[in-house]
Design a protein around this motif. Structure first.
Motif, PDB file in Angstrom:
ATOM      1  N   LYS A 158       1.088  -1.150  -0.139  1.00 25.22           N
ATOM      2  CA  LYS A 158      -0.052   0.045   0.094  1.00 25.22           C
ATOM      3  C   LYS A 158       0.858   1.277  -0.038  1.00 25.22           C
ATOM      4  O   LYS A 158       2.021   1.222   0.460  1.00 25.22           O
ATOM      5  CB  LYS A 158      -1.032   0.041   1.320  1.00 25.22           C
ATOM      6  CG  LYS A 158      -1.763  -1.062   1.418  1.00 25.22           C
ATOM      7  CD  LYS A 158      -3.175  -1.059   0.272  1.00 25.22           C
ATOM      8  CE  LYS A 158      -3.976  -2.143   0.555  1.00 25.22           C
ATOM      9  NZ  LYS A 158      -4.945  -2.157  -0.465  1.00 25.22           N
ATOM     10  N   VAL A 159       0.083   2.473  -0.240  1.00 27.66           N
ATOM     11  CA  VAL A 159       1.093   3.519  -0.503  1.00 27.66           C
ATOM     12  C   VAL A 159       0.023   4.843   0.477  1.00 27.66           C
ATOM     13  O   VAL A 159      -1.048   4.865   0.118  1.00 27.66           O
ATOM     14  CB  VAL A 159       1.247   4.174  -1.855  1.00 27.66           C
ATOM     15  CG1 VAL A 159       1.647   5.721  -1.730  1.00 27.66           C
ATOM     16  CG2 VAL A 159       2.139   3.212  -2.533  1.00 27.66           C
ATOM     17  N   LEU A 160       0.783   5.199   1.333  1.00 25.58           N
ATOM     18  CA  LEU A 160       0.218   6.462   2.079  1.00 25.58           C
ATOM     19  C   LEU A 160       1.090   7.532   1.812  1.00 25.58           C
ATOM     20  O   LEU A 160       2.145   7.578   2.134  1.00 25.58           O
ATOM     21  CB  LEU A 160       0.176   5.809   3.768  1.00 25.58           C
ATOM     22  CG  LEU A 160       0.272   6.948   4.609  1.00 25.58           C
ATOM     23  CD1 LEU A 160      -1.048   7.885   4.742  1.00 25.58           C
ATOM     24  CD2 LEU A 160       0.093   6.352   6.101  1.00 25.58           C
ATOM     25  N   GLU A 161       0.359   8.631   1.345  1.00 25.25           N
ATOM     26  CA  GLU A 161       1.416   9.795   0.986  1.00 25.25           C
ATOM     27  C   GLU A 161       1.141  10.672   2.237  1.00 25.25           C
ATOM     28  O   GLU A 161       0.042  11.030   2.826  1.00 25.25           O
ATOM     29  CB  GLU A 161       0.647  10.496  -0.170  1.00 25.25           C
ATOM     30  CG  GLU A 161       0.545   9.794  -1.536  1.00 25.25           C
ATOM     31  CD  GLU A 161       0.140  10.606  -2.371  1.00 25.25           C
ATOM     32  OE1 GLU A 161       0.525  11.835  -2.943  1.00 25.25           O
ATOM     33  OE2 GLU A 161      -1.070  10.288  -3.083  1.00 25.25           O
ATOM     34  N   ASP A 162       2.229  11.408   2.534  1.00 25.53           N
ATOM     35  CA  ASP A 162       2.492  12.160   3.667  1.00 25.53           C
ATOM     36  C   ASP A 162       2.440  13.450   2.832  1.00 25.53           C
ATOM     37  O   ASP A 162       3.540  13.855   2.319  1.00 25.53           O
ATOM     38  CB  ASP A 162       3.583  12.099   4.482  1.00 25.53           C
ATOM     39  CG  ASP A 162       3.739  13.015   5.584  1.00 25.53           C
ATOM     40  OD1 ASP A 162       3.248  14.123   5.699  1.00 25.53           O
ATOM     41  OD2 ASP A 162       4.662  12.664   6.465  1.00 25.53           O
ATOM     42  N   CYS A 163       1.474  14.304   2.904  1.00 26.15           N
ATOM     43  CA  CYS A 163       1.402  15.510   1.969  1.00 26.15           C
ATOM     44  C   CYS A 163       1.282  16.996   2.834  1.00 26.15           C
ATOM     45  O   CYS A 163       0.792  17.814   2.600  1.00 26.15           O
ATOM     46  CB  CYS A 163       0.084  15.389   1.382  1.00 26.15           C
ATOM     47  SG  CYS A 163      -0.324  14.028   0.184  1.00 26.15           S
ATOM     48  N   HIS A 167       0.117  20.758  -0.249  1.00 28.53           N
ATOM     49  CA  HIS A 167      -1.308  20.999  -0.677  1.00 28.53           C
ATOM     50  C   HIS A 167      -1.478  21.477  -2.083  1.00 28.53           C
ATOM     51  O   HIS A 167      -0.884  22.388  -2.410  1.00 28.53           O
ATOM     52  CB  HIS A 167      -1.794  22.118   0.336  1.00 28.53           C
ATOM     53  CG  HIS A 167      -1.797  21.703   1.822  1.00 28.53           C
ATOM     54  ND1 HIS A 167      -0.556  21.816   2.495  1.00 28.53           N
ATOM     55  CD2 HIS A 167      -2.445  21.411   2.961  1.00 28.53           C
ATOM     56  CE1 HIS A 167      -0.563  21.588   3.776  1.00 28.53           C
ATOM     57  NE2 HIS A 167      -1.647  21.351   4.141  1.00 28.53           N
ATOM     58  N   LEU A 168      -2.179  20.731  -2.891  1.00 30.29           N
ATOM     59  CA  LEU A 168      -2.520  21.232  -4.256  1.00 30.29           C
ATOM     60  C   LEU A 168      -1.202  20.827  -5.063  1.00 30.29           C
ATOM     61  O   LEU A 168      -1.342  21.549  -6.252  1.00 30.29           O
ATOM     62  CB  LEU A 168      -3.247  22.525  -4.266  1.00 30.29           C
ATOM     63  CG  LEU A 168      -4.682  22.500  -3.550  1.00 30.29           C
ATOM     64  CD1 LEU A 168      -5.247  23.857  -4.065  1.00 30.29           C
ATOM     65  CD2 LEU A 168      -5.556  21.351  -3.719  1.00 30.29           C
ATOM     66  N   SER A 169      -0.173  20.469  -4.596  1.00 27.55           N
ATOM     67  CA  SER A 169       1.013  20.195  -5.600  1.00 27.55           C
ATOM     68  C   SER A 169       0.422  19.245  -6.737  1.00 27.55           C
ATOM     69  O   SER A 169      -0.515  18.387  -6.182  1.00 27.55           O
ATOM     70  CB  SER A 169       2.195  19.963  -4.891  1.00 27.55           C
ATOM     71  OG  SER A 169       2.786  20.864  -4.125  1.00 27.55           O
ATOM     72  N   GLY A 177      -1.931  13.514  -2.850  1.00 24.83           N
ATOM     73  CA  GLY A 177      -3.252  12.824  -2.070  1.00 24.83           C
ATOM     74  C   GLY A 177      -4.126  12.055  -3.033  1.00 24.83           C
ATOM     75  O   GLY A 177      -4.666  11.142  -2.282  1.00 24.83           O
ATOM     76  N   LEU A 178      -4.011  12.048  -4.267  1.00 24.43           N
ATOM     77  CA  LEU A 178      -4.650  11.198  -5.172  1.00 24.43           C
ATOM     78  C   LEU A 178      -4.017  10.209  -5.870  1.00 24.43           C
ATOM     79  O   LEU A 178      -4.571   9.181  -6.341  1.00 24.43           O
ATOM     80  CB  LEU A 178      -5.264  12.108  -6.257  1.00 24.43           C
ATOM     81  CG  LEU A 178      -6.236  13.213  -6.090  1.00 24.43           C
ATOM     82  CD1 LEU A 178      -6.835  13.938  -7.289  1.00 24.43           C
ATOM     83  CD2 LEU A 178      -7.354  12.354  -5.342  1.00 24.43           C
ATOM     84  N   TRP A 179      -2.685  10.043  -5.446  1.00 24.96           N
ATOM     85  CA  TRP A 179      -1.691   9.070  -6.126  1.00 24.96           C
ATOM     86  C   TRP A 179      -2.025   7.561  -5.157  1.00 24.96           C
ATOM     87  O   TRP A 179      -2.138   6.529  -5.796  1.00 24.96           O
ATOM     88  CB  TRP A 179      -0.566   9.377  -6.365  1.00 24.96           C
ATOM     89  CG  TRP A 179      -0.313  10.218  -7.192  1.00 24.96           C
ATOM     90  CD1 TRP A 179      -0.391  11.676  -7.069  1.00 24.96           C
ATOM     91  CD2 TRP A 179       0.053  10.245  -8.754  1.00 24.96           C
ATOM     92  NE1 TRP A 179      -0.125  12.548  -8.165  1.00 24.96           N
ATOM     93  CE2 TRP A 179       0.404  11.473  -9.180  1.00 24.96           C
ATOM     94  CE3 TRP A 179       0.572   9.305  -9.279  1.00 24.96           C
ATOM     95  CZ2 TRP A 179       0.500  11.741 -10.392  1.00 24.96           C
ATOM     96  CZ3 TRP A 179       0.849   9.277 -10.660  1.00 24.96           C
ATOM     97  CH2 TRP A 179       0.927  10.525 -11.210  1.00 24.96           C
ATOM     98  N   THR A 204      -9.086   9.925   1.189  1.00 31.03           N
ATOM     99  CA  THR A 204      -8.799   8.761   0.382  1.00 31.03           C
ATOM    100  C   THR A 204     -10.182   8.490  -0.642  1.00 31.03           C
ATOM    101  O   THR A 204     -11.086   9.127  -0.337  1.00 31.03           O
ATOM    102  CB  THR A 204      -8.913   7.424   1.454  1.00 31.03           C
ATOM    103  OG1 THR A 204      -8.707   6.382   0.798  1.00 31.03           O
ATOM    104  CG2 THR A 204     -10.395   7.516   2.212  1.00 31.03           C
ATOM    105  N   ASN A 205     -10.180   7.706  -1.462  1.00 33.98           N
ATOM    106  CA  ASN A 205     -11.213   7.312  -2.340  1.00 33.98           C
ATOM    107  C   ASN A 205     -11.802   5.790  -2.007  1.00 33.98           C
ATOM    108  O   ASN A 205     -12.776   5.474  -2.653  1.00 33.98           O
ATOM    109  CB  ASN A 205     -10.837   7.301  -3.928  1.00 33.98           C
ATOM    110  CG  ASN A 205     -10.732   8.733  -4.460  1.00 33.98           C
ATOM    111  OD1 ASN A 205     -11.522   9.494  -4.178  1.00 33.98           O
ATOM    112  ND2 ASN A 205      -9.644   8.872  -5.109  1.00 33.98           N
ATOM    113  N   ASP A 206     -11.216   5.434  -0.883  1.00 31.99           N
ATOM    114  CA  ASP A 206     -11.778   4.003  -0.564  1.00 31.99           C
ATOM    115  C   ASP A 206     -12.816   4.164   0.551  1.00 31.99           C
ATOM    116  O   ASP A 206     -12.399   4.915   1.669  1.00 31.99           O
ATOM    117  CB  ASP A 206     -10.377   3.279   0.211  1.00 31.99           C
ATOM    118  CG  ASP A 206     -10.891   1.972   0.530  1.00 31.99           C
ATOM    119  OD1 ASP A 206     -11.868   1.827   1.312  1.00 31.99           O
ATOM    120  OD2 ASP A 206      -9.965   0.973   0.242  1.00 31.99           O
ATOM    121  N   ASP A 207     -14.029   3.865   0.255  1.00 28.07           N
ATOM    122  CA  ASP A 207     -14.965   3.989   1.172  1.00 28.07           C
ATOM    123  C   ASP A 207     -15.006   3.528   2.615  1.00 28.07           C
ATOM    124  O   ASP A 207     -15.338   4.183   3.597  1.00 28.07           O
ATOM    125  CB  ASP A 207     -16.308   3.479   0.319  1.00 28.07           C
ATOM    126  CG  ASP A 207     -16.771   4.345  -0.844  1.00 28.07           C
ATOM    127  OD1 ASP A 207     -16.355   5.536  -0.937  1.00 28.07           O
ATOM    128  OD2 ASP A 207     -17.731   3.797  -1.545  1.00 28.07           O
TER     129      ASP A 207
END
Length: 235
Positions: A158-163, A167-169, A177-179, A204-207
């Motif tokens: 899995k991939v957890l992005e530390d953003c 913000h909005l890069s 955040g979308l990758w 996340t996009n995971d419900d």
């Protein structure tokens, strides 16, 4: 004759920022005091919806700070004792301490010329215990997310992005955040998008992952006084 000392300019001047928007800030704070919405409330709900919209993600879960966001995300991803999480050797301590707090072991990878994780050195660190990769975007500079996602897919991690600083890069129009499978943001006052105090969120996009994170961050509850699990207080 004494030389005059040069006045140092602050890289981030939060006082100057405040005075530039003082009227709006004072009005907003006064409204919170008057309607006593100290935890959550309509203003936070509005921010959540707006941030969700500009990022372009299905779910945004506000929490107390960016560090909690990392910890909550990993716990709800099932990361714990015996697991390894790969991350960069150059980040603030919150990234590695959050890994350790889950019971997992941080595995560090050196940085590239942009001070982000060197993607050419990730695969040599992957073992059977590797559960996730945490790329950390720094100073608005994103990691090489296309390459990281390719590696993660190849090895089933899995991939957890530390953003916290991105913000909005974006890379090719796709924002931070979308990758990954899930991502975290910090709104610490000095960050790219800062609050007046600690604050953070998870996207996340995971419900299912979104529901689990929301529940865990609120004492294991999705409805007031109805606690399905033991969680933490990160509202």
């Amino acid at each position: 004759k004494k030389k005059k000392k040069k006045k140092k300019k602050k890289f981030v001047d939060l006082k100057a920022q405040y005075y530039s928007i003082k009227e709006e800030v004072d009005e907003a704070i006064q409204s919170i005091l008057e309607n006593t919405s100290f935890i959550g409330g309509p203003v936070l709900a509005e921010f959540k919806d707006n941030f969700q919209r500009v990022v372009g993600v299905k779910h945004c879960i506000p929490c107390a700070n960016g560090t909690d966001a990392l910890y909550i995300s990993m716990r709800m991803m099932g990361i714990g004792p015996g697991d390894e999480v790969i991350t960069t050797a150059s980040s603030w301590i919150s990234t590695s301490e959050s890994i350790t707090q889950t019971g997992a072991t941080p595995v560090f990878v050196d940085i590239d010329e942009f001070n982000t994780i060197d993607v050419t050195k990730i695969e040599e660190k992957i073992t059977s215990a590797t559960k996730a990769i945490i790329p950390v975007h720094l100073y608005g500079q994103m990691c090489d997310m296309p390459a990281i996602m390719q590696i993660a897919k190849k090895h089933g991690v899995k991939v957890l992005e530390d953003c916290a600083q991105s913000h909005l890069s974006a890379i090719d129009g796709k924002v931070a955040g979308l990758w990954g499978d899930i991502a975290t943001f910090s709104f610490y006052p000095g960050k790219n998008l800062g609050a007046y105090g600690d604050a953070g969120c998870i996207v996340t996009n995971d419900d299912q992952l979104a529901e689990d994170c929301k529940k865990f961050a609120n004492h294991g509850s999705l409805a007031k006084h109805q606690h399905e699990i033991e969680g933490i207080n990160s509202r």
